[in-house]
Design an enzyme around this catalytic site. Structure first.
Site, PDB file in Angstrom:
ATOM      1  N   ASN A 501       0.860  -1.182   0.000  1.00 35.69           N
ATOM      2  CA  ASN A 501       0.000   0.000   0.000  1.00 35.69           C
ATOM      3  C   ASN A 501       0.897   1.233   0.000  1.00 35.69           C
ATOM      4  O   ASN A 501       1.308   1.726   1.043  1.00 35.69           O
ATOM      5  CB  ASN A 501      -0.915  -0.020   1.224  1.00 35.69           C
ATOM      6  CG  ASN A 501      -1.989   1.047   1.167  1.00 35.69           C
ATOM      7  OD1 ASN A 501      -1.796   2.102   0.576  1.00 35.69           O
ATOM      8  ND2 ASN A 501      -3.125   0.773   1.791  1.00 35.69           N
ATOM      9  N   ASP A 502       1.205   1.726  -1.199  1.00 38.97           N
ATOM     10  CA  ASP A 502       2.143   2.839  -1.346  1.00 38.97           C
ATOM     11  C   ASP A 502       1.731   4.063  -0.542  1.00 38.97           C
ATOM     12  O   ASP A 502       2.559   4.933  -0.270  1.00 38.97           O
ATOM     13  CB  ASP A 502       2.249   3.245  -2.820  1.00 38.97           C
ATOM     14  CG  ASP A 502       3.102   2.275  -3.617  1.00 38.97           C
ATOM     15  OD1 ASP A 502       4.113   1.812  -3.087  1.00 38.97           O
ATOM     16  OD2 ASP A 502       2.743   1.984  -4.770  1.00 38.97           O
ATOM     17  N   CYS A 503       0.462   4.148  -0.222  1.00 36.13           N
ATOM     18  CA  CYS A 503      -0.053   5.361   0.416  1.00 36.13           C
ATOM     19  C   CYS A 503      -0.119   5.262   1.930  1.00 36.13           C
ATOM     20  O   CYS A 503      -0.584   6.200   2.584  1.00 36.13           O
ATOM     21  CB  CYS A 503      -1.428   5.696  -0.143  1.00 36.13           C
ATOM     22  SG  CYS A 503      -1.389   6.047  -1.914  1.00 36.13           S
TER      23      CYS A 503
END
Length: 831
Positions: A501-503
């Protein structure tokens, strides 16, 4: 099947016999595109002819210009204009935008066809990239279906990009002065910067003599002209302009007379040429019609030869038939006949087709990815392999070696690399701590599919020591050890910049709008931990342990087993929140994805990975976690990332809380993670539930409902669907280039249908809806084609005790490695 309420609005339908999606109006809610190309030359092609082309790298070798985020949308493409008297229209509708009497676009596997009619003239545009060819071919067939002769002018149009798409969109003080072209008969050549450092040029040709041309955009458009009605087209006469700096284009004029019932085929080739240094300025034969910006003309013989390959319709038919045959062969690698025709449509046609597109391009070039900021993703490309390794094992092997070469000796990796140079993207860098273990996943999948253990000994240098002596297995060991070297206070893996989850940026803490969430770390990074990476480590760590055992590394295998057991203990001790698995610990040591949080109490990723890794399978925790997913995260349009959505910005969480509720990672339906829950449900033997989740995001099932709400292409997966907190719950975004494609294919073929490759054969372990009476699969596996028939007379969801292979019954559910045509019969039985 999951049915949605409401009156459906439709813009097209599947044609399964032709393996095409048929779009019946140019007025779709968004551009619906296809991908042309293979093995290096690619083109994005919308249902109205929009898009662009490039060689290998959408940033560094962009051939044609495209304007993202423009008004009107989808601006730029391979355009054609027909002028009949005062009427101007485009066979693909755009850019003239004249309403047509009929319109149909058929997107197929590697080709598209746009058929339209206005008055007596019927147009048929076929667009494709021939196999192993550095060019697009566009055959425009014009037919007079009236009773009177018809005369018209035809104008083609492409706008050249000045190669580096980033520079092309920014460095105007230079790029408005470097445009250079040559016109040689019907061959319009773009060779800007060729006389300096480049060894390549592009061309646009047509197979007939032309009555005019233009290569200067301003001359073509006119002072106040637009693409809807360029001055040249409105006048009905080209200016024969030769671009000198400014903005080069390529436009042909052809004057056409058609008798009643007559058809004419015009074959346009948009090509890319690289020239060896010794031939760069080779002599060109004299040409009375040649005009050029520069005195020195590039060596044009290769361009003429490439264009000549498609000089007539017979050549076009041969090449398009070869392309179709290639895809027919590819799609025979796995073929299912089930009680669900929509499932068959996805598994047999559209899902593997999208898998190949994502394998080719990773996340670099779509209508949502500009091709400038992203290259081949390390995490992305490793995952994409699982959807194509059975189709392209040789290319998959090379991709693995390319990816491993961007890994550093400590096990970390560049998050992205540029496909042209195969060098790591330093602007993005690394420190996404889930990256290393994805390489283990890809290599294990390759070995299980091919049986090729020799890849583990292949020499691959680490990026930070290019002269070092290392084998691929050393990279896997570095990946495994990287996790163990970066454990936090709870002995769970440190998250770094982010995990999958890059965010979820737990070390960012940014209050500066000019900082990137994903590459800014304002905290030390030695506290924030990821339960998702812990589950990933256990799941893929067992694959690493197996590879150790298969290659005689008994001590390494034992050490891996101990480390995996320790991680399981850490998850069950510190990663459990009472009813589900925590998501993480933040940089202050507080739980994320917990009932103790006001928002973001439960996340999808850790539930999926921990249960896929069998954590909690035997003590009820796995069942409790998946029941919580069904209760709190599942919607009619798919499973959301987390709940409750974040209603404000949390500096300690980063980008995830910057989105409005229901979009992207903030409680959107991030489709990529949905297959993890499907697979997790099969670990519990709940086939009905697993398949129900599959139908909620699978395009063939969603296509049955409101296409206006979905908006994006109804034949392929999108990355994201708006969640239940969003204003438009069910609206899709970021279509085509998403790990959803390979993961959903992996989930349905290997865990729901249950045909799993292993080193020693095919494991047959279906987990299906109880309502299915059975299904059959044809599966190519190494040197054999397995014809598998599975019967389910007792309405079970899971259970295989025996298999019948070529008339001989065997205990268990493993089909050995065989050759030739193999007949397999299975009757599901309770275990």
């Amino acid at each position: 099947m999951n049915k949605l309420k409401g009156s459906p609005r439709r813009y097209g339908a599947f044609d399964d016999h032709a393996q095409e999606y048929v779009i019946t109006t140019p007025h779709t809610p968004a551009p619906w595109i296809n991908y042309l190309g293979n093995n290096g030359f690619y083109g994005l092609f919308s249902h109205t002819g929009g898009g662009y082309s490039f060689w290998q790298d959408a940033k560094l070798r962009r051939l044609t210009r495209y304007r993202y985020n423009n008004i009107p949308a989808d601006s730029g493409g391979r355009y054609f204009y027909l002028k009949q008297g005062h009427t101007i229209w485009s066979p693909g509708y755009r850019p003239a935008n004249t309403e047509l009497d009929s319109f149909e676009c058929r997107h197929g596997t590697g080709y598209s066809k746009i058929n339209s009619r206005l008055g007596a003239i019927r147009s048929e545009l076929l667009s494709f990239v021939p196999l192993d060819t550095r060019a697009e071919v566009h055959r425009l067939r014009l037919s007079n279906e009236g009773e009177q002769p018809q005369s018209m002018q035809l104008f083609s149009f492409v706008e050249w990009c000045l190669w580096n798409a980033d520079e092309d969109a920014s460095n105007f003080q230079r790029n408005l002065s470097v445009g250079e072209v040559t016109v040689d008969g019907s061959l319009l050549v773009h060779h800007s910067e060729y006389r300096e450092r480049r060894d390549h040029y592009a061309f646009f040709s047509v197979n007939q003599a032309i009555s005019g041309f233009d290569t200067d955009r301003d001359a073509f458009l006119g002072p106040q002209g637009t693409l809807a009605c360029p001055d040249v087209v409105c006048r009905g006469q080209s200016r024969n302009s030769v671009a000198d700096g400014w903005s080069p284009i390529a436009s042909h004029q052809l004057d056409i007379e058609l008798a009643p019932g007559e058809s004419r085929d015009l074959i346009f080739v948009l090509g890319y040429i690289e020239v060896a240094a010794a031939d760069k300025w080779a002599d060109n034969p004299p040409s009375a019609s040649r005009q050029s910006t520069s005195a020195a003309v590039p060596y044009l013989a290769p361009a003429h030869a490439l264009a000549h390959r498609f000089a007539d319709n017979d050549a076009v038919e041969r090449h398009v038939n070869a392309l179709k045959h290639y895809w027919q062969q590819q799609l025979q690698g796995f073929h299912v006949a089930s009680p669900e025709p929509l499932l068959d449509r996805m598994v047999n046609i559209w899902n593997p087709y999208q898998n190949m597109v994502t394998f080719n391009l990773s996340r670099s070039a779509s209508y949502f990815e500009s091709g400038i900021g992203r290259g081949m993703g390390f995490r992305d490309s490793n995952q994409d392999l699982i959807g194509v390794v059975h189709l392209e094992p040789t290319r998959a092997r090379q991709r693995i070696l390319d990816l491993a070469a961007t890994q550093k000796r400590d096990g970390s990796a560049y998050h992205q690399y540029q496909p042209l140079t195969k060098q790591g993207n330093s602007d993005i860098g690394g420190n996404f701590n889930d990256d290393p273990m994805w390489l283990v996943f890809a290599v294990s999948g390759y070995v299980r599919e091919t049986g090729d253990l020799s890849i583990l000994a292949a020499p691959v240098a680490f990026d930070d020591q290019p002269d070092g002596d290392a084998a691929l297995f050393d990279h896997l060991s570095a990946s495994f050890q990287h996790v163990l070297n970066k454990l936090g206070p709870h002995q769970l893996p440190l998250i770094g910049r982010a995990d999958w989850n890059d965010c979820l940026n737990l070390n960012c803490f940014s209050d500066d709008p000019d900082q990137s969430f994903q590459i800014t770390e304002n905290r030390q990074g030695d506290v924030a931990e990821s339960v998702m990476i812990a589950g990933q480590f256990v799941l893929f760590g067992r694959e690493y342990q197996t590879l150790c055992e298969q290659t005689g590394r008994t001590q390494a295998a034992a050490a891996a087993a101990d480390a995996i057991a320790g991680m399981v203990r850490a998850v069950e001790t510190h990663g459990w929140d009472g009813d589900w698995f925590l998501r993480a610990y933040d940089a202050l040591g507080r739980p994320v994805g917990s009932r103790s949080n006001q928002e973001g109490q439960i996340f999808i990723e850790s539930q999926g990975f921990c249960v896929m890794a069998d954590i909690g399978l035997h003590n009820g925790k796995a069942r409790s976690a998946l029941d919580a997913v069904a209760d709190r995260l599942a919607t009619a349009h798919g499973i959301v990332v987390q709940q409750p959505a974040y209603s404000r910005y949390y500096p300690e969480y980063g980008e995830i809380s910057s989105y409005p509720p229901g979009y992207k990672e903030n409680a959107g339906i991030f489709c990529h993670a949905n297959p993890w829950i499907m697979i997790a449900e099969t670990r519990l033997g709940r086939g009905t539930k697993a398949f129900d989740y599959y139908t909620r995001i699978a395009p063939a099932y969603r296509e049955q409902n409101d296409q206006q709400l979905h908006r994006q292409e109804p034949y392929i997966y999108a990355q994201m669907i708006a969640g239940k907190d969003a204003k438009r719950h069910g609206e899709a975004k970021n279509s085509w280039l998403t790990g959803t494609a390979s993961w959903n294919y992996y989930a349905v073929t290997q865990f729901i249908l249950g045909i799993r490759p292993e080193l020693d054969g095919l494991r047959i372990d279906p987990c299906i809806p109880a309502s299915w009476a059975g299904f059959s699969v044809i599966r190519r596996f190494r040197d054999a084609t397995y014809h598998i028939e599975i019967s389910n007379p007792d309405g079970l969801e899971q259970g295989v005790r025996r298999i019948c292979v070529d008339g001989q019954w065997r205990e268990g559910n493993l089909i050995p490695v065989l050759s030739g045509e193999v007949q397999v019969k299975i009757i599901m039985q309770a275990l």
